[in-house]
Scaffold this motif. Sequence first.
Motif, PDB file in Angstrom:
ATOM      1  N   VAL A  43      10.167  37.411 -17.225  1.00 32.97           N
ATOM      2  CA  VAL A  43      10.595  36.135 -17.815  1.00 32.97           C
ATOM      3  C   VAL A  43       9.393  35.479 -18.485  1.00 32.97           C
ATOM      4  N   SER A  87      17.626  30.705 -21.520  1.00 31.09           N
ATOM      5  CA  SER A  87      17.817  29.352 -21.005  1.00 31.09           C
ATOM      6  C   SER A  87      17.083  28.378 -21.914  1.00 31.09           C
ATOM      7  N   THR A 134      14.735  35.858 -20.088  1.00 29.10           N
ATOM      8  CA  THR A 134      14.597  36.901 -19.079  1.00 29.10           C
ATOM      9  C   THR A 134      15.116  38.193 -19.684  1.00 29.10           C
TER      10      THR A 134
ATOM     11  N   THR B  41      23.293  38.959 -12.643  1.00 30.46           N
ATOM     12  CA  THR B  41      22.119  38.148 -12.917  1.00 30.46           C
ATOM     13  C   THR B  41      22.505  36.803 -13.532  1.00 30.46           C
ATOM     14  N   VAL B  43      20.624  32.746 -14.762  1.00 33.76           N
ATOM     15  CA  VAL B  43      19.431  31.914 -14.927  1.00 33.76           C
ATOM     16  C   VAL B  43      19.869  30.452 -15.013  1.00 33.76           C
ATOM     17  N   THR B  45      18.084  26.378 -15.430  1.00 36.27           N
ATOM     18  CA  THR B  45      16.881  25.587 -15.673  1.00 36.27           C
ATOM     19  C   THR B  45      17.089  24.160 -15.195  1.00 36.27           C
ATOM     20  N   ASN B  70      20.878  28.600  -8.299  1.00 44.09           N
ATOM     21  CA  ASN B  70      21.045  29.975  -8.780  1.00 44.09           C
ATOM     22  C   ASN B  70      21.763  30.865  -7.765  1.00 44.09           C
ATOM     23  N   TYR B  84      14.247  37.222  -7.188  1.00 45.57           N
ATOM     24  CA  TYR B  84      14.209  36.115  -8.153  1.00 45.57           C
ATOM     25  C   TYR B  84      12.870  36.021  -8.873  1.00 45.57           C
ATOM     26  N   SER B 132      12.674  27.194 -14.448  1.00 43.42           N
ATOM     27  CA  SER B 132      13.716  28.175 -14.767  1.00 43.42           C
ATOM     28  C   SER B 132      13.690  29.253 -13.716  1.00 43.42           C
ATOM     29  N   THR B 134      15.530  32.853 -12.440  1.00 44.43           N
ATOM     30  CA  THR B 134      16.450  33.961 -12.678  1.00 44.43           C
ATOM     31  C   THR B 134      16.652  34.690 -11.353  1.00 44.43           C
TER      32      THR B 134
END
Lengths: 322, 322
Positions: A43, A87, A134, B41, B43, B45, B70, B84, B132, B134
């Motif tokens: 990321v 994002s 990502t 997956t 993401v 923010t 998340n 993550y 952020s 993920t």
Amino acid sequence: MNEFDLIRKIDQLTADSSDVKIGIGDDAAVVPNFKNKDVITTVDTLCEGIHFKRSTLRLYDIGYKALAVNLSDIAAMGGKPRYYLVSLAISSDWEQDELLDIYRGMNDLANHYNVILIGGDSVTSKSGLTISITVLGEIETDHSLLRSSAREGDVAFVSGILGESRAGLEILLEQDFNERNRLTMAHQRPEPQVILGQLLKDSGYRVSLNDISDGLSSEVWELAEASHVSFCLKEDKIPISKEAEKLFGKQKALDFALNGGEDFQLVGTVEKSKWPDIEAAAKEKGLSLTAIGTVEGGSPSVFMRRQNGERIPLKQGGYRHQ
Amino acid sequence: MNEFDLIRKIDQLTADSSDVKIGIGDDAAVVPNFKNKDVITTVDTLCEGIHFKRSTLRLYDIGYKALAVNLSDIAAMGGKPRYYLVSLAISSDWEQDELLDIYRGMNDLANHYNVILIGGDSVTSKSGLTISITVLGEIETDHSLLRSSAREGDVAFVSGILGESRAGLEILLEQDFNERNRLTMAHQRPEPQVILGQLLKDSGYRVSLNDISDGLSSEVWELAEASHVSFCLKEDKIPISKEAEKLFGKQKALDFALNGGEDFQLVGTVEKSKWPDIEAAAKEKGLSLTAIGTVEGGSPSVFMRRQNGERIPLKQGGYRHQ
């Protein structure tokens, strides 16, 4: 701005793919298993005013570059990028059409490498635009190319020409935002070395690898520290830019290569006996690789042999975003 | 602030795991293939001043909550979170120790669910902190629980108690930042319904599912639109908070449940004949599920049957961050 409307328009930009089970529009994205391969992920975040300015990058280029930075990280592992998530944190002064231009830049680069947008989110920020991307990729089990694989006696190499991105930035900042030449394009649309990374991985040789997001000196230092070796680079072998040299002089062009940053080329090492093979394989694909020095023993450090024979230590400096 | 020093300290926080091939410190992270499972997956923010304020969340809680948001998305697919990545954009007024507190909050929640930090980056922002995250997870092939799976005749259900996060926020903003009770904790440390999501997936039944990040009304609307059905909820079945009712009155407590947001409970549907099974399985694990209405045909819409028998349309409003 309506997030759902934006999502719909982004969705229209994006090609459907049988490689995606659940894309944009549910709680999370679902993709099929990467059959027998390791999963690579990275990321990176770019902030307006720090990593990009609307005075040096067009909107399309902001998107292109934000994804390129991430693909470069996958390239530096020898991996194949497959999917990405975006994002965005957006301040109120951004228009939907402007954001779509950013997505167009990402989308075009993504299509070029068959990387598919599978999700993300967009939220409100207090000021400026922040882009977090990502990327998920795959690589044959235990074949990742690491920074820690350099050994004494290796040949050190780099891809492409270095310092052009920084030279391009100087032109954009000081001279003309509308200039489109080799240097400004190197800054605005750097080409991630995805094909080269996979070629190096496919060789099956012990290759150490890093991408050049800061300057060459900083990235070689990372290899030195991860591998517990020292490097000696030869000043006259470093592939500096002829165009930058013409505009800024030889000393500046070398400084851009060593400390400029954002070239997104690859730097690495390979056993000396394998170097001719690697060099020939790259050449066959039209990719440029240059041997720039050798790996030596001793504690982590980086030296440069100047053209006058002098051996000077290279500082870890490199270019750092504030 | 020195990024390398921060990375080293974060690395010390994080447990080593044989499930990670390459963690923090190379160009990208590498993890083993999710044997025969689909890859999930997501993401999300969070921006300082928009999604969190230092006046309502402790640093530890900011990290905890950023990851919880998340994990909740993975839970809403029925998936198992595995790894993550964290990307921080940090303004100059943040101290390294403060950032480590944020990582401690993430780390404790991650350990609870065996989710492993494998990478990320930290960059400079012009103002404020942007986080952020993920998450990568896994799920049995083609077993993801989708918003589009609701069918006419299904029972609609929710987990837990709704509206407590919003009630907690009111207390923190208007009354006492130092208050620690059920309501403020619901706002500061929401529990992602990871176990429940997997239980629903393990049932093998056709379950539609969504997490409640905005208000219940907004999330049920998402199910209605994705499944092309309408919903009728019963006002007296919606599990509103007794504590919120005591402090704010019944009407406010219901409004918090319908439009408050950030509960991170799950809302979904299942075939009527399977509901008793699902309810019993949840109860056996100490998880609370409540039937709140039924799925009807017709174009996407959401109604609520009030206690006086009146049937009113529920607006898609819900709570939206600015």
